[in-house]
Motif scaffolding. Sequence first.
Motif, PDB file in Angstrom:
ATOM      1  N   ASN A 156       0.844  -1.171   0.000  1.00  0.00           N
ATOM      2  CA  ASN A 156       0.000   0.000   0.000  1.00  0.00           C
ATOM      3  C   ASN A 156       0.893   1.239   0.000  1.00  0.00           C
ATOM      4  OD1 ASN A 156      -1.703   2.127   0.794  1.00  0.00           O
ATOM      5  ND2 ASN A 156      -3.060   0.722   1.852  1.00  0.00           N
ATOM      6  N   LEU A 157       0.802   2.008  -1.057  1.00  0.00           N
ATOM      7  CA  LEU A 157       1.665   3.169  -1.254  1.00  0.00           C
ATOM      8  C   LEU A 157       1.446   4.244  -0.188  1.00  0.00           C
ATOM      9  CD1 LEU A 157       3.804   4.359  -3.095  1.00  0.00           C
ATOM     10  CD2 LEU A 157       1.986   5.283  -4.521  1.00  0.00           C
ATOM     11  N   LEU A 158       0.204   4.444   0.203  1.00  0.00           N
ATOM     12  CA  LEU A 158      -0.098   5.446   1.227  1.00  0.00           C
ATOM     13  C   LEU A 158       0.559   5.072   2.555  1.00  0.00           C
ATOM     14  CD1 LEU A 158      -1.603   7.984   2.137  1.00  0.00           C
ATOM     15  CD2 LEU A 158      -3.590   6.539   2.587  1.00  0.00           C
ATOM     16  N   LYS A 159       0.449   3.819   2.930  1.00  0.00           N
ATOM     17  CA  LYS A 159       1.037   3.349   4.187  1.00  0.00           C
ATOM     18  C   LYS A 159       2.554   3.536   4.179  1.00  0.00           C
ATOM     19  CE  LYS A 159       1.275  -0.753   7.100  1.00  0.00           C
ATOM     20  NZ  LYS A 159       0.887  -2.151   7.246  1.00  0.00           N
ATOM     21  N   VAL A 160       3.190   3.190   3.080  1.00  0.00           N
ATOM     22  CA  VAL A 160       4.647   3.330   2.962  1.00  0.00           C
ATOM     23  C   VAL A 160       5.044   4.798   3.067  1.00  0.00           C
ATOM     24  CG1 VAL A 160       6.590   3.054   1.367  1.00  0.00           C
ATOM     25  CG2 VAL A 160       4.921   1.209   1.637  1.00  0.00           C
ATOM     26  N   GLN A 161       4.315   5.653   2.371  1.00  0.00           N
ATOM     27  CA  GLN A 161       4.635   7.083   2.388  1.00  0.00           C
ATOM     28  C   GLN A 161       4.453   7.673   3.789  1.00  0.00           C
ATOM     29  OE1 GLN A 161       5.994   8.605  -0.244  1.00  0.00           O
ATOM     30  NE2 GLN A 161       6.283  10.425   1.001  1.00  0.00           N
ATOM     31  N   LEU A 162       3.397   7.262   4.487  1.00  0.00           N
ATOM     32  CA  LEU A 162       3.170   7.762   5.849  1.00  0.00           C
ATOM     33  C   LEU A 162       4.246   7.266   6.813  1.00  0.00           C
ATOM     34  CD1 LEU A 162      -0.716   7.512   6.157  1.00  0.00           C
ATOM     35  CD2 LEU A 162       0.660   9.593   5.984  1.00  0.00           C
ATOM     36  N   GLU A 163       4.740   6.057   6.590  1.00  0.00           N
ATOM     37  CA  GLU A 163       5.825   5.539   7.430  1.00  0.00           C
ATOM     38  C   GLU A 163       7.110   6.331   7.223  1.00  0.00           C
ATOM     39  OE1 GLU A 163       6.044   1.415   6.357  1.00  0.00           O
ATOM     40  OE2 GLU A 163       4.422   0.844   7.715  1.00  0.00           O
ATOM     41  N   GLN A 164       7.302   6.856   6.033  1.00  0.00           N
ATOM     42  CA  GLN A 164       8.517   7.603   5.721  1.00  0.00           C
ATOM     43  C   GLN A 164       8.438   9.071   6.133  1.00  0.00           C
ATOM     44  OE1 GLN A 164       9.124   6.960   1.547  1.00  0.00           O
ATOM     45  NE2 GLN A 164       9.761   4.828   1.811  1.00  0.00           N
ATOM     46  N   GLU A 165       7.262   9.530   6.505  1.00  0.00           N
ATOM     47  CA  GLU A 165       7.098  10.929   6.911  1.00  0.00           C
ATOM     48  C   GLU A 165       7.849  11.205   8.212  1.00  0.00           C
ATOM     49  OE1 GLU A 165       5.702  13.705   5.665  1.00  0.00           O
ATOM     50  OE2 GLU A 165       5.148  12.652   3.840  1.00  0.00           O
ATOM     51  N   ASP A 166       8.277  12.450   8.365  1.00  0.00           N
ATOM     52  CA  ASP A 166       8.917  12.895   9.601  1.00  0.00           C
ATOM     53  C   ASP A 166       7.817  13.447  10.511  1.00  0.00           C
ATOM     54  OD1 ASP A 166      10.674  13.747  11.538  1.00  0.00           O
ATOM     55  OD2 ASP A 166      11.073  15.656  10.533  1.00  0.00           O
ATOM     56  N   TRP A 167       7.557  12.761  11.606  1.00  0.00           N
ATOM     57  CA  TRP A 167       6.466  13.120  12.500  1.00  0.00           C
ATOM     58  C   TRP A 167       6.945  13.955  13.689  1.00  0.00           C
ATOM     59  CZ3 TRP A 167       1.790  12.453  10.605  1.00  0.00           C
ATOM     60  CH2 TRP A 167       1.603  11.500   9.609  1.00  0.00           C
ATOM     61  N   GLU A 168       8.165  14.441  13.648  1.00  0.00           N
ATOM     62  CA  GLU A 168       8.710  15.225  14.760  1.00  0.00           C
ATOM     63  C   GLU A 168       7.897  16.491  15.019  1.00  0.00           C
ATOM     64  OE1 GLU A 168      11.197  14.445  16.923  1.00  0.00           O
ATOM     65  OE2 GLU A 168      11.111  12.483  15.937  1.00  0.00           O
ATOM     66  N   ASN A 169       7.440  17.135  13.949  1.00  0.00           N
ATOM     67  CA  ASN A 169       6.666  18.369  14.142  1.00  0.00           C
ATOM     68  C   ASN A 169       5.336  18.099  14.847  1.00  0.00           C
ATOM     69  OD1 ASN A 169       5.403  17.093  12.003  1.00  0.00           O
ATOM     70  ND2 ASN A 169       5.164  18.947  10.780  1.00  0.00           N
ATOM     71  N   VAL A 170       4.838  16.872  14.760  1.00  0.00           N
ATOM     72  CA  VAL A 170       3.605  16.510  15.465  1.00  0.00           C
ATOM     73  C   VAL A 170       3.934  16.111  16.904  1.00  0.00           C
ATOM     74  CG1 VAL A 170       1.661  14.905  15.522  1.00  0.00           C
ATOM     75  CG2 VAL A 170       2.495  15.765  13.323  1.00  0.00           C
ATOM     76  N   LEU A 171       4.940  15.268  17.060  1.00  0.00           N
ATOM     77  CA  LEU A 171       5.277  14.738  18.383  1.00  0.00           C
ATOM     78  C   LEU A 171       5.855  15.790  19.323  1.00  0.00           C
ATOM     79  CD1 LEU A 171       6.843  11.360  17.201  1.00  0.00           C
ATOM     80  CD2 LEU A 171       4.568  11.726  18.175  1.00  0.00           C
ATOM     81  N   GLY A 201      -1.165  16.585   2.787  1.00  0.00           N
ATOM     82  CA  GLY A 201      -0.085  16.654   1.802  1.00  0.00           C
ATOM     83  C   GLY A 201       0.234  15.291   1.210  1.00  0.00           C
ATOM     84  N   THR A 202       0.273  14.282   2.057  1.00  0.00           N
ATOM     85  CA  THR A 202       0.551  12.923   1.584  1.00  0.00           C
ATOM     86  C   THR A 202      -0.586  12.409   0.707  1.00  0.00           C
ATOM     87  OG1 THR A 202       1.818  12.500   3.596  1.00  0.00           O
ATOM     88  CG2 THR A 202       1.137  10.586   2.321  1.00  0.00           C
ATOM     89  N   MET A 203      -1.810  12.643   1.135  1.00  0.00           N
ATOM     90  CA  MET A 203      -2.963  12.205   0.336  1.00  0.00           C
ATOM     91  C   MET A 203      -2.980  12.885  -1.031  1.00  0.00           C
ATOM     92  SD  MET A 203      -4.805   9.919   1.870  1.00  0.00           S
ATOM     93  CE  MET A 203      -6.360  10.020   1.029  1.00  0.00           C
TER      94      MET A 203
END
Length: 108
Positions: free
Chosen positions: A1-16, A34-36
């Motif tokens: 699943n391309l969406l899942k892979v892309q979300l895993e590669q995102e940098d979530w530091e700005n959220v955390l 943005g990912t969608m």
Amino acid sequence: NLLKVQLEQEDWENVLNSDSAEIAYNNFLSTIIGTMNMICPRKTVRQKKRKAPIYMDEETNRLKATYLTWLRTYELTGAQTDKNEMSKAKKEYDIRLKLNKRQAAANH
């Protein structure tokens, strides 16, 4: 699943590491949107214009209006006489509509 892979590669530091829940939510939403948009871009679709039915003439429109008037009257009153008039108007409209459709199909 391309969406899942892309979300895993995102940098979530700005959220955390956000200072508040509102900022974290806005950062999260921005990342998701943005990912969608990258994975599933919007398509532009041109809709066809609908032509007016060629079987609707002045008399058919008049019969339709008469039927709808009797229908509304019956809905308001519930009287049997109004129901009978509505049924009669509907039958006249249906017969005229069927005739016009047949003629349109034969001429087309």
